[in-house]
Design a protein around this motif. Structure first.
Motif, PDB file in Angstrom:
ATOM      1  N   GLY A  78       0.785  -1.211   0.000  1.00  0.00           N
ATOM      2  CA  GLY A  78       0.000   0.000   0.000  1.00  0.00           C
ATOM      3  C   GLY A  78       0.823   1.271   0.000  1.00  0.00           C
ATOM      4  N   ASN A  79       2.156   1.132  -0.174  1.00  0.00           N
ATOM      5  CA  ASN A  79       3.004   2.336  -0.153  1.00  0.00           C
ATOM      6  C   ASN A  79       3.168   2.960  -1.534  1.00  0.00           C
ATOM      7  OD1 ASN A  79       4.672   0.581  -1.472  1.00  0.00           O
ATOM      8  ND2 ASN A  79       6.461   0.889  -0.165  1.00  0.00           N
ATOM      9  N   GLY A  80       2.383   2.463  -2.494  1.00  0.00           N
ATOM     10  CA  GLY A  80       2.453   3.032  -3.837  1.00  0.00           C
ATOM     11  C   GLY A  80       3.129   2.135  -4.852  1.00  0.00           C
ATOM     12  N   ASP A  81       3.765   1.034  -4.396  1.00  0.00           N
ATOM     13  CA  ASP A  81       4.392   0.104  -5.327  1.00  0.00           C
ATOM     14  C   ASP A  81       3.326  -0.559  -6.191  1.00  0.00           C
ATOM     15  OD1 ASP A  81       6.801   0.698  -4.268  1.00  0.00           O
ATOM     16  OD2 ASP A  81       7.059  -1.156  -3.129  1.00  0.00           O
ATOM     17  N   SER A  82       3.643  -0.764  -7.470  1.00  0.00           N
ATOM     18  CA  SER A  82       2.731  -1.467  -8.363  1.00  0.00           C
ATOM     19  C   SER A  82       2.622  -2.925  -7.928  1.00  0.00           C
ATOM     20  CB  SER A  82       3.240  -1.407  -9.805  1.00  0.00           C
ATOM     21  OG  SER A  82       2.558  -2.348 -10.609  1.00  0.00           O
ATOM     22  N   ILE A  83       1.389  -3.438  -7.947  1.00  0.00           N
ATOM     23  CA  ILE A  83       1.189  -4.835  -7.592  1.00  0.00           C
ATOM     24  C   ILE A  83       1.933  -5.751  -8.557  1.00  0.00           C
ATOM     25  CG2 ILE A  83      -0.937  -5.090  -8.930  1.00  0.00           C
ATOM     26  CD1 ILE A  83      -1.971  -6.911  -6.749  1.00  0.00           C
ATOM     27  N   TRP A  84       2.096  -5.306  -9.797  1.00  0.00           N
ATOM     28  CA  TRP A  84       2.787  -6.125 -10.795  1.00  0.00           C
ATOM     29  C   TRP A  84       4.281  -6.160 -10.542  1.00  0.00           C
ATOM     30  CZ3 TRP A  84      -0.617  -9.083 -12.708  1.00  0.00           C
ATOM     31  CH2 TRP A  84      -1.929  -8.624 -12.883  1.00  0.00           C
ATOM     32  N   ASP A  85       4.815  -5.116  -9.916  1.00  0.00           N
ATOM     33  CA  ASP A  85       6.220  -5.143  -9.525  1.00  0.00           C
ATOM     34  C   ASP A  85       6.469  -6.208  -8.466  1.00  0.00           C
ATOM     35  OD1 ASP A  85       6.931  -3.122 -11.259  1.00  0.00           O
ATOM     36  OD2 ASP A  85       6.611  -1.521  -9.784  1.00  0.00           O
ATOM     37  N   ILE A  86       5.471  -6.406  -7.606  1.00  0.00           N
ATOM     38  CA  ILE A  86       5.572  -7.450  -6.592  1.00  0.00           C
ATOM     39  C   ILE A  86       5.396  -8.826  -7.223  1.00  0.00           C
ATOM     40  CG2 ILE A  86       4.536  -8.400  -4.498  1.00  0.00           C
ATOM     41  CD1 ILE A  86       6.034  -5.838  -4.001  1.00  0.00           C
ATOM     42  N   LYS A  87       4.370  -8.978  -8.059  1.00  0.00           N
ATOM     43  CA  LYS A  87       4.066 -10.273  -8.654  1.00  0.00           C
ATOM     44  C   LYS A  87       5.228 -10.830  -9.476  1.00  0.00           C
ATOM     45  CE  LYS A  87      -1.000  -9.873  -9.024  1.00  0.00           C
ATOM     46  NZ  LYS A  87      -1.386 -11.165  -8.449  1.00  0.00           N
TER      47      LYS A  87
END
Length: 478
Positions: free
Chosen positions: A333-342
């Motif tokens: 929730g800090n602004g990182d893209s969910i796709w960057d995590i995935k």
């Protein structure tokens, strides 16, 4: 009068001979288990029974069903008397949904409930399967075990003379398997004729009295069940599969991708996680730290919250942002893209499998556009002795082999965290042992979270355990 008679039959699919000189009889007093290794031809044998192959020689007849049909309707249609429930293949068109939709209650308006899907109510069947409390749930929200009950109810409502169950125990915990075995035994007592595909001896319901072994599209009867250990429990004519583990473990890991540079301390760090749907609490006060390089097994009965917990990590669950969750040292929730995590997580799950509905060659699915992964992909197909499947359409590949293909895809992505949610579903014991060794080597410098209902499926590299029960942590070994 026999239910099914196969005499000296040769069958083809797409101009390729599948079965040759086949003979088998299903008598009215018999109930059969069909067993064999992954890709041996078990599901193809069911396709043959259901008339989905071209018969080039011999005969396939249904004397009892045919005579019953003549008395009841005056004409014979096989589908009116035989119900096949493929628990590994969805009877719902998931292409109309997206994978994360099951977690978004606001976006499920108009999605069929179990009651709407079944259409007809039969108190006897509903009570037998214990699904009355599921009737008003949208089917995209059902757990693995709940979905199986819905499929079985749909088949039983047709009042079939012959019920064929394709891998009904996949993904079920010990208690759920026992419940389903009892249901099958009760159906036999009720007069249903049952044919069930199983992967393990202990899965075969006690009411089943005949066993058919399928090997390389050849069949043979194996009785009594104790003799089946030679086939099912990982034994070969040369002895126990463990005799060959040294050969299996001799991996040429020069083909393995170089692990990414890991500059994080915690792959996952959760504090006091709570997930609720209206008044129902799915996860209650979960705190869990997965450090870089950890190897965890996440265990617990069906419906205890394992998949929900994983969905929070992978970013699929909307309540991830209402909780204190850190992934790769970054708070959700800090602004990182969910796709960057995935893209940093290799992920395999039975539910995700349902959404792979496109026609694509297996090698292209595994590589997923990653040119640098092609060499490793070729190695994986070769390691399992399935090179012939590389150019085969994924949709024409057996379920067990599909699970391997999806695992290959997760490995080839060369991620820092690997989440394997029941990766061994549908695999025979020899393939499971081979895969465990592969995971041990591949994950030496990676972080692993693995979900399974079988203790014997846990790789040696796993040293930490988190057990959930009814959404709560009941045990942690770290």
């Amino acid at each position: 009068m026999n239910i099914i008679e196969i005499k000296n039959l040769t069958a083809q699919r797409a101009d390729k001979t599948v079965f040759n000189h086949l003979n088998w009889t299903l008598k009215p007093i018999e109930n059969w288990a069909i067993v064999g290794k992954s890709g041996a031809g078990k599901t193809s044998f069911i396709d043959l029974i259901m008339g989905k192959m071209s018969i080039k020689k011999g005969s396939l007849t249904y004397p009892y069903l045919h005579s019953t049909a003549m008395l009841e309707k005056g004409y014979f249609r096989l589908a009116d008397y035989v119900a096949v429930v493929r628990f590994n293949i969805s009877i719902i068109n998931y292409k109309q949904f997206y994978y994360q939709q099951r977690y978004y209650s606001s976006e499920n308006e108009g999605v069929q409930t179990v009651r709407e899907f079944l259409k007809t109510r039969d108190e006897k069947i509903f009570n037998l399967l214990k699904i009355n409390d599921l009737l008003d749930l949208e089917f995209v929200k059902l757990s693995n075990g709940q979905t199986r009950k819905m499929y079985l109810a749909k088949a039983l409502l047709r009042k079939p003379e012959l019920l064929i169950l394709d891998n009904p125990f996949l993904g079920l915990d010990v208690d759920a398997r026992s419940v389903l075995q009892n249901i099958i035994n009760e159906l036999i007592v009720e007069g249903y004729h049952i044919v069930v595909i199983c992967n393990y001896i202990h899965e075969i319901p006690s009411g089943i009295d005949k066993t058919l072994w399928v090997d390389n599209f050849k069949i043979s009867e194996v009785n009594p069940t104790s003799n089946l250990k030679v086939h099912l429990n990982g034994y070969t004519k040369g002895g126990d599969i463990t005799d060959n583990l040294e050969e299996i473990a001799d991996l040429n890991n020069s083909f393995f991708p170089i692990p990414p540079v890991s500059n994080f301390q915690d792959a996952v760090n959760m504090t006091n996680i709570v997930v609720k749907y209206d008044e129902k609490t799915v996860l209650n006060n979960i705190s869990w730290q997965v450090k870089r390089g950890d190897k965890w097994a996440l265990v617990g009965e069906n419906g205890c919250g394992k998949s929900t917990l994983l969905s929070l990590i992978f970013g699929d669950h909307p309540q991830a942002y209402a909780n204190n969750i850190i992934v790769f040292d970054r708070k959700r929730g800090n602004g990182d893209s969910i796709w960057d995590i995935k893209k940093r997580i290799g992920y395999v799950s039975p539910e995700l499998h349902l959404y792979f509905t496109e026609h694509i060659t297996n090698i292209n699915l595994v590589c997923d556009g990653k040119a640098e992964g092609v060499e490793f992909a070729h190695y994986l197909f070769d390691f399992y002795g399935i090179k012939a499947l590389e150019k085969q359409d994924f949709q024409r590949t057996s379920m067990g082999e599909q699970r391997l293909i999806l695992l290959f895809n997760a490995l080839v992505q060369n991620t820092e965290l690997l989440i394997l949610d029941e990766p061994f579903q549908g695999l025979d014991k020899e393939t499971i042992e081979r895969t465990k060794v592969l995971i041990d080597v591949f994950c030496q410098n990676r972080t692993l979270i693995l979900v399974t209902h079988y203790q014997e499926e846990i790789p040696h590299c796993v040293t930490q355990y988190l057990q959930l029960k009814e959404g709560k942590m009941v045990e942690m070994v770290a």
